[in-house]
Design a protein around this motif. Structure first.
Motif, PDB file in Angstrom:
ATOM      1  N   ALA A 100       0.835  -1.208   0.000  1.00 36.38           N
ATOM      2  CA  ALA A 100       0.000   0.000   0.000  1.00 36.38           C
ATOM      3  C   ALA A 100       0.868   1.257   0.000  1.00 36.38           C
ATOM      4  N   ALA A 101       1.925   1.256   0.800  1.00 37.21           N
ATOM      5  CA  ALA A 101       2.824   2.414   0.859  1.00 37.21           C
ATOM      6  C   ALA A 101       3.514   2.625  -0.485  1.00 37.21           C
ATOM      7  N   TYR A 102       3.947   1.561  -1.132  1.00 37.12           N
ATOM      8  CA  TYR A 102       4.624   1.660  -2.426  1.00 37.12           C
ATOM      9  C   TYR A 102       3.683   2.213  -3.496  1.00 37.12           C
ATOM     10  N   ILE A 103       2.445   1.726  -3.492  1.00 34.15           N
ATOM     11  CA  ILE A 103       1.456   2.148  -4.490  1.00 34.15           C
ATOM     12  C   ILE A 103       0.994   3.575  -4.226  1.00 34.15           C
ATOM     13  N   GLY A 104       0.883   3.914  -2.938  1.00 33.64           N
ATOM     14  CA  GLY A 104       0.372   5.225  -2.564  1.00 33.64           C
ATOM     15  C   GLY A 104      -1.118   5.222  -2.306  1.00 33.64           C
ATOM     16  N   ILE A 105      -1.630   4.081  -1.786  1.00 27.72           N
ATOM     17  CA  ILE A 105      -3.037   3.980  -1.402  1.00 27.72           C
ATOM     18  C   ILE A 105      -3.116   3.524   0.047  1.00 27.72           C
ATOM     19  N   THR A 106      -4.295   3.634   0.623  1.00 30.91           N
ATOM     20  CA  THR A 106      -4.461   3.190   2.007  1.00 30.91           C
ATOM     21  C   THR A 106      -4.539   1.666   2.069  1.00 30.91           C
ATOM     22  N   GLU A 107      -4.225   1.132   3.243  1.00 27.64           N
ATOM     23  CA  GLU A 107      -4.359  -0.316   3.429  1.00 27.64           C
ATOM     24  C   GLU A 107      -5.816  -0.747   3.275  1.00 27.64           C
ATOM     25  N   ALA A 108      -6.746   0.126   3.657  1.00 28.38           N
ATOM     26  CA  ALA A 108      -8.174  -0.185   3.514  1.00 28.38           C
ATOM     27  C   ALA A 108      -8.544  -0.338   2.038  1.00 28.38           C
ATOM     28  N   ASN A 109      -8.045   0.555   1.198  1.00 25.22           N
ATOM     29  CA  ASN A 109      -8.336   0.447  -0.236  1.00 25.22           C
ATOM     30  C   ASN A 109      -7.646  -0.761  -0.858  1.00 25.22           C
ATOM     31  N   LEU A 110      -6.450  -1.080  -0.392  1.00 25.06           N
ATOM     32  CA  LEU A 110      -5.775  -2.279  -0.878  1.00 25.06           C
ATOM     33  C   LEU A 110      -6.567  -3.521  -0.489  1.00 25.06           C
ATOM     34  N   SER A 111      -7.111  -3.529   0.715  1.00 27.23           N
ATOM     35  CA  SER A 111      -7.927  -4.649   1.169  1.00 27.23           C
ATOM     36  C   SER A 111      -9.152  -4.829   0.277  1.00 27.23           C
ATOM     37  N   LEU A 112      -9.809  -3.729  -0.076  1.00 28.05           N
ATOM     38  CA  LEU A 112     -10.967  -3.802  -0.974  1.00 28.05           C
ATOM     39  C   LEU A 112     -10.561  -4.348  -2.337  1.00 28.05           C
ATOM     40  N   LEU A 113      -9.412  -3.931  -2.817  1.00 26.15           N
ATOM     41  CA  LEU A 113      -8.906  -4.432  -4.098  1.00 26.15           C
ATOM     42  C   LEU A 113      -8.626  -5.932  -4.014  1.00 26.15           C
ATOM     43  N   LYS A 114      -7.981  -6.364  -2.938  1.00 28.13           N
ATOM     44  CA  LYS A 114      -7.680  -7.788  -2.749  1.00 28.13           C
ATOM     45  C   LYS A 114      -8.951  -8.632  -2.724  1.00 28.13           C
ATOM     46  N   GLN A 115     -10.022  -8.069  -2.170  1.00 32.13           N
ATOM     47  CA  GLN A 115     -11.288  -8.798  -2.059  1.00 32.13           C
ATOM     48  C   GLN A 115     -12.119  -8.742  -3.337  1.00 32.13           C
ATOM     49  N   GLY A 116     -11.650  -7.964  -4.323  1.00 29.36           N
ATOM     50  CA  GLY A 116     -12.411  -7.829  -5.563  1.00 29.36           C
ATOM     51  C   GLY A 116     -13.643  -6.964  -5.404  1.00 29.36           C
ATOM     52  N   LYS A 117     -13.652  -6.080  -4.419  1.00 32.31           N
ATOM     53  CA  LYS A 117     -14.822  -5.250  -4.140  1.00 32.31           C
ATOM     54  C   LYS A 117     -14.697  -3.845  -4.712  1.00 32.31           C
ATOM     55  N   VAL A 118     -13.908  -3.680  -5.748  1.00 29.47           N
ATOM     56  CA  VAL A 118     -13.778  -2.381  -6.404  1.00 29.47           C
ATOM     57  C   VAL A 118     -14.366  -2.486  -7.806  1.00 29.47           C
ATOM     58  N   LYS A 119     -14.812  -1.371  -8.334  1.00 31.44           N
ATOM     59  CA  LYS A 119     -15.404  -1.350  -9.675  1.00 31.44           C
ATOM     60  C   LYS A 119     -14.347  -1.229 -10.766  1.00 31.44           C
ATOM     61  N   GLY A 120     -13.154  -0.768 -10.399  1.00 28.55           N
ATOM     62  CA  GLY A 120     -12.092  -0.609 -11.385  1.00 28.55           C
ATOM     63  C   GLY A 120     -10.772  -0.328 -10.708  1.00 28.55           C
ATOM     64  N   VAL A 121      -9.731  -0.359 -11.504  1.00 29.63           N
ATOM     65  CA  VAL A 121      -8.398  -0.069 -11.004  1.00 29.63           C
ATOM     66  C   VAL A 121      -7.653   0.714 -12.080  1.00 29.63           C
ATOM     67  N   ARG A 122      -6.954   1.745 -11.680  1.00 31.71           N
ATOM     68  CA  ARG A 122      -6.193   2.541 -12.642  1.00 31.71           C
ATOM     69  C   ARG A 122      -5.014   1.729 -13.155  1.00 31.71           C
ATOM     70  N   PHE A 123      -4.680   1.940 -14.419  1.00 32.83           N
ATOM     71  CA  PHE A 123      -3.520   1.259 -14.986  1.00 32.83           C
ATOM     72  C   PHE A 123      -2.252   1.618 -14.218  1.00 32.83           C
ATOM     73  N   GLU A 124      -2.152   2.851 -13.754  1.00 31.59           N
ATOM     74  CA  GLU A 124      -0.980   3.280 -12.975  1.00 31.59           C
ATOM     75  C   GLU A 124      -0.861   2.454 -11.694  1.00 31.59           C
ATOM     76  N   THR A 125      -1.986   2.218 -11.031  1.00 29.23           N
ATOM     77  CA  THR A 125      -1.995   1.410  -9.814  1.00 29.23           C
ATOM     78  C   THR A 125      -1.624  -0.026 -10.131  1.00 29.23           C
ATOM     79  N   LEU A 126      -2.198  -0.570 -11.184  1.00 27.18           N
ATOM     80  CA  LEU A 126      -1.899  -1.939 -11.596  1.00 27.18           C
ATOM     81  C   LEU A 126      -0.423  -2.085 -11.958  1.00 27.18           C
ATOM     82  N   GLU A 127       0.117  -1.085 -12.632  1.00 27.13           N
ATOM     83  CA  GLU A 127       1.534  -1.104 -13.001  1.00 27.13           C
ATOM     84  C   GLU A 127       2.431  -1.133 -11.755  1.00 27.13           C
ATOM     85  N   LYS A 128       2.098  -0.321 -10.756  1.00 27.90           N
ATOM     86  CA  LYS A 128       2.898  -0.285  -9.531  1.00 27.90           C
ATOM     87  C   LYS A 128       2.809  -1.600  -8.765  1.00 27.90           C
TER      88      LYS A 128
END
Length: 75
Positions: free
Chosen positions: A22-50
């Motif tokens: 989360a620190a490397y990407i520049g997002i909160t641990e809470a948002n990373l947790s949502l991403l890990k659970q597949g509970k997001v509607k989308g992800v930026r290519f920049e985030t995916l790249e990081k």
């Protein structure tokens, strides 16, 4: 067909802590947790790249099409 997020599996294989990624990407641990659970509607290519840069993987290693039709997380 829903997209299955395998980020938790990849992190476990690489022995990576959520806090560090989360620190490397520049997002909160809470948002990373949502991403890990597949509970997001989308992800930026920049985030995916990081994520891929940090985990030394390809997008296809963490995102898969769930051909069973289930939107449930499969970590």
């Amino acid at each position: 067909m829903p997209i299955a997020v395998k980020l938790g599996v990849m992190m476990a294989e690489r022995n990576v802590k959520s806090k560090d990624l989360a620190a490397y990407i520049g997002i909160t641990e809470a948002n990373l947790s949502l991403l890990k659970q597949g509970k997001v509607k989308g992800v930026r290519f920049e985030t995916l790249e990081k994520i891929c840069e940090f985990l030394d993987c390809e997008p296809g290693d963490i995102l898969r099409i769930d051909r069973r039709g289930s939107s449930e997380q499969t970590d």
